[in-house]
Structure formats: structure tokens, C-alpha cells
Design a protein around this motif. Structure first.
Motif, PDB file in Angstrom:
ATOM      1  N   ASP A 107       0.833  -1.213   0.000  1.00  0.00           N
ATOM      2  CA  ASP A 107       0.000   0.000   0.000  1.00  0.00           C
ATOM      3  C   ASP A 107       0.864   1.257   0.000  1.00  0.00           C
ATOM      4  O   ASP A 107       0.587   2.212  -0.724  1.00  0.00           O
ATOM      5  N   LEU A 108       1.911   1.263   0.821  1.00  0.00           N
ATOM      6  CA  LEU A 108       2.791   2.425   0.897  1.00  0.00           C
ATOM      7  C   LEU A 108       3.501   2.661  -0.428  1.00  0.00           C
ATOM      8  O   LEU A 108       3.570   3.796  -0.922  1.00  0.00           O
ATOM      9  N   GLU A 109       4.029   1.567  -1.009  1.00  0.00           N
ATOM     10  CA  GLU A 109       4.715   1.694  -2.294  1.00  0.00           C
ATOM     11  C   GLU A 109       3.768   2.199  -3.378  1.00  0.00           C
ATOM     12  O   GLU A 109       4.138   3.049  -4.197  1.00  0.00           O
ATOM     13  N   ASP A 110       2.555   1.673  -3.373  1.00  0.00           N
ATOM     14  CA  ASP A 110       1.552   2.090  -4.354  1.00  0.00           C
ATOM     15  C   ASP A 110       1.250   3.582  -4.211  1.00  0.00           C
ATOM     16  O   ASP A 110       1.108   4.306  -5.207  1.00  0.00           O
ATOM     17  N   ARG A 111       1.176   4.035  -2.951  1.00  0.00           N
ATOM     18  CA  ARG A 111       0.867   5.432  -2.685  1.00  0.00           C
ATOM     19  C   ARG A 111       2.028   6.335  -3.126  1.00  0.00           C
ATOM     20  O   ARG A 111       1.805   7.403  -3.701  1.00  0.00           O
ATOM     21  N   VAL A 112       3.271   5.891  -2.856  1.00  0.00           N
ATOM     22  CA  VAL A 112       4.441   6.674  -3.254  1.00  0.00           C
ATOM     23  C   VAL A 112       4.517   6.805  -4.770  1.00  0.00           C
ATOM     24  O   VAL A 112       4.753   7.895  -5.311  1.00  0.00           O
ATOM     25  N   VAL A 113       4.296   5.686  -5.469  1.00  0.00           N
ATOM     26  CA  VAL A 113       4.315   5.712  -6.938  1.00  0.00           C
ATOM     27  C   VAL A 113       3.243   6.657  -7.464  1.00  0.00           C
ATOM     28  O   VAL A 113       3.478   7.452  -8.383  1.00  0.00           O
ATOM     29  N   GLY A 114       2.056   6.580  -6.873  1.00  0.00           N
ATOM     30  CA  GLY A 114       0.965   7.466  -7.304  1.00  0.00           C
ATOM     31  C   GLY A 114       1.303   8.924  -7.095  1.00  0.00           C
ATOM     32  O   GLY A 114       1.013   9.772  -7.960  1.00  0.00           O
ATOM     33  N   ASN A 115       1.947   9.247  -5.957  1.00  0.00           N
ATOM     34  CA  ASN A 115       2.321  10.636  -5.690  1.00  0.00           C
ATOM     35  C   ASN A 115       3.406  11.121  -6.642  1.00  0.00           C
ATOM     36  O   ASN A 115       3.392  12.286  -7.084  1.00  0.00           O
ATOM     37  N   ILE A 116       4.364  10.238  -6.970  1.00  0.00           N
ATOM     38  CA  ILE A 116       5.434  10.626  -7.895  1.00  0.00           C
ATOM     39  C   ILE A 116       4.857  10.959  -9.266  1.00  0.00           C
ATOM     40  O   ILE A 116       5.313  11.889  -9.947  1.00  0.00           O
ATOM     41  N   ARG A 117       3.838  10.223  -9.672  1.00  0.00           N
ATOM     42  CA  ARG A 117       3.220  10.478 -10.979  1.00  0.00           C
ATOM     43  C   ARG A 117       2.535  11.845 -11.040  1.00  0.00           C
ATOM     44  O   ARG A 117       2.298  12.370 -12.126  1.00  0.00           O
ATOM     45  N   LEU A 118       2.235  12.420  -9.879  1.00  0.00           N
ATOM     46  CA  LEU A 118       1.602  13.737  -9.839  1.00  0.00           C
ATOM     47  C   LEU A 118       2.627  14.864  -9.955  1.00  0.00           C
ATOM     48  O   LEU A 118       2.246  16.027 -10.161  1.00  0.00           O
ATOM     49  N   LEU A 119       3.910  14.541  -9.801  1.00  0.00           N
ATOM     50  CA  LEU A 119       4.965  15.553  -9.846  1.00  0.00           C
ATOM     51  C   LEU A 119       5.358  15.892 -11.272  1.00  0.00           C
ATOM     52  O   LEU A 119       5.197  15.091 -12.197  1.00  0.00           O
ATOM     53  N   ASN A 120       5.931  17.097 -11.434  1.00  0.00           N
ATOM     54  CA  ASN A 120       6.453  17.466 -12.754  1.00  0.00           C
ATOM     55  C   ASN A 120       7.809  16.785 -12.953  1.00  0.00           C
ATOM     56  O   ASN A 120       8.415  16.287 -11.986  1.00  0.00           O
TER      57      ASN A 120
END
Length: 294
Positions: free
Chosen positions: A99-112
Motif C-alpha cells: 500500500d505504501l509503495e503504491d501510494r508513493v508511486v501514485g504521488n510521484i506520478r503527480l509531480l512534474n
């Protein structure tokens, strides 16, 4: 009575240990996650209950883990509270991420793109620092030990094969601080002190005092025994006595036993590979000293 002669140098080789049984898995609890996500969604228990078409008491019981949502309601609970199904059941996602890894990946995709590069460099630096710290801790925690070829009999005697010793990594402790190697026990005549299949630490020695346990090479092979008051050898287990030897039988003490190798002394399988790299110089010296071809 057979005489015990002084020894030359000792040679030591490798270890395997029993695995422990898997623990019983804990029951799956939904309550804390439902409560956490409800609050994050800024929903009161009553609001959430109304949306789910259940009573507020039902939601209270869910969050207290006194009851669980009916499985027909699970998709709606997850949809309203933004919970992934695998997350609710404490399972890995289909992509294999936690879950944590999934959340981190999702947040990175929101970055420029620039921010992503900054995060990537930061993570790489943190990983490198952690790996270096782990390597240092492993090198300080473990040491390389010899194992005598073959085994020592808790019985009459075992043949000592003429082969090069091997090395094994073991955790440093107060018992093995003086150890020159380890040896495999074969037989039950030294029970309950040493059991069949145990490995024992020993320090090289050519003599011993009464009451001490020793590794001895005899005409019948290698044995592990205790020294009696009259400097003869005997078995701890009275049901399997060590036969008296004639004066013509040569007994040569090879080492003094320091204690048993505990299963907690061994490294994990993953750590063994790392230790092989960290101790590359020590391994090379070991192989050169004992004529082992790499």
C-alpha cells in the motif's frame, strides 16, 4: 589406560540449521482503516451510515472491529472511502506493490519531471546510505569460522576425511570470541549437553582439565568426550558409555569445546551473499592458507 598426546594444528568446514514453523496469521481487522479513511473524507459516522444505508451503531461496531461489513457492501465501502480492495484485506496489489509503495508511486506520478528527478536522486542517496550502513553492521556483527571436515562422534569414533576445510559465517558472541572453529556432533552419547546434529565451537588445545569437553582424534576416529578426574575420557550419557581404551590406542586432543552453535548465530540466506562480498579478502586468505581452489 590409553595416553592422550599433544596435538598439532586443528582443521575446521560448514553449517545447516533447522527452520522454524510459520506463525498462525492474525485475523483481518477492518476497523482502524475504515475509521481513518472516514475521517480523512471528513464524514461523520452518521453521514457515512446514511450513505451506506445502515445505522450509526453499525458503523461504530465496524470501526471497533466488533463486526465487519457484509461482503456485499465491501465494494461500496471501498468506493466511498477511497480504499483499495487489497488494502482493506492487507494483501499486496496486483502490481506486487505494498500500500505504501503504491501510494508513493501514485504521488510521484503527480509531480512534474524536474521534481521527479529530485525525488529519484534523494531516494537513491538514501538507499545507498542505508546499504552502506547495513554492510558495516554485517561486517562488525559476523565473523568467518572454520569447520572441521567430517564430524566428531558422540560414540566410538568417526573417520576424519582428508579434505580441505570450508568456511562459515556466524554471529560474534561471548562464546565464540575464542573459537578457532566449529565441529559437527554425530551421535547421542553426549546428551543432554550436545545433541546429534549440533555444531559446537572449539578452541585449539593439546590438553584439558577434568570436567572439560574435548575433541579428540583416536585410532577409531574423531570423538567428542568429557575428561574424567583420572584424565580418561567418558560419555555424558550413561546409557551409551565410552569403551575403555588400551595403552596402545593413541588419543590426541585437538580442541576444547566452548559451547553449542545456536541457530540465531547464523545469518539469513540473503545476508550470506552480502557477507561473501564483504569478506572477499578474508575468504581469499582462507583459501590460500588451506589450499582451496577457487
Amino acid at each position: 589406560m590409553a595416553s592422550m598426546k599433544k596435538a598439532g594444528t586443528v582443521t575446521p568446514n560448514v553449517v545447516s540449521f533447522p527452520t522454524t514453523a510459520a506463525a498462525t496469521p492474525a485475523p483481518i481487522m477492518f476497523g482502524s482503516l475504515i475509521k481513518e479513511r472516514r475521517k480523512k473524507a471528513k464524514l461523520s459516522q452518521k453521514d457515512f451510515a446514511d450513505m451506506m444505508h445502515v445505522t450509526r451503531n453499525t458503523v461504530i461496531n465496524w470501526e471497533a472491529d466488533k463486526s465487519k461489513p457484509d461482503y456485499s457492501l465491501i465494494p461500496e465501502v471501498c468506493s466511498l472511502l477511497n480504499i483499495q480492495i487489497h488494502e482493506l484485506f492487507h494483501m499486496q496489489a496486483e502490481n506486487g506493490l505494498s500500500d505504501l509503495e503504491d501510494r508513493v508511486v501514485g504521488n510521484i506520478r503527480l509531480l512534474n519531471p524536474t521534481s521527479r528527478r529530485v525525488v529519484d536522486k534523494m531516494i537513491s542517496t538514501m538507499v545507498e546510505e542505508e546499504l552502506l550502513a547495513k554492510d558495516k553492521a554485517l561486517k562488525e556483527t559476523f565473523s568467518l569460522f572454520l569447520k572441521r571436515p567430517g564430524s566428531v562422534a558422540a560414540g566410538v569414533g568417526n573417520y576424519v576425511p582428508e579434505e580441505a576445510p570450508e568456511y562459515v559465517f556466524l554471529r560474534k558472541n561471548h562464546i565464540n570470541a575464542k573459537a578457532d572453529g566449529i565441529a559437527l556432533v554425530d551421535g547421542k552419547s553426549m546428551e543432554p549437553v550436545y545433541h546429534d546434529g549440533d555444531y559446537v565451537y572449539y578452541e585449539e588445545a593439546s590438553c584439558a582439565d577434568p570436567g572439560e569437553d574435548v575433541l579428540v582424534d583416536t585410532d577409531d576416529g574423531a570423538v567428542i568426550k568429557r575428561v574424567d578426574d583420572d584424565h580418561t575420557l567418558y560419555s555424558v550419557n550413561p546409557a551409551i558409555p565410552y569403551p575403555k581404551k588400551s595403552d596402545q590406542n593413541t588419543l590426541v586432543i585437538r580442541g576444547r569445546v566452548l559451547g553449542v552453535v545456536a541457530s540465531s548465530d547464523r545469518p539469513s540466506k540473503d545476508d550470506v551473499g552480502i557477507l561473501e562480498e564483504l569478506f572477499v579478502d578474508e575468504i581469499r586468505e582462507f583459501n590460500e592458507e588451506h589450499g582451496v581452489n577457487e
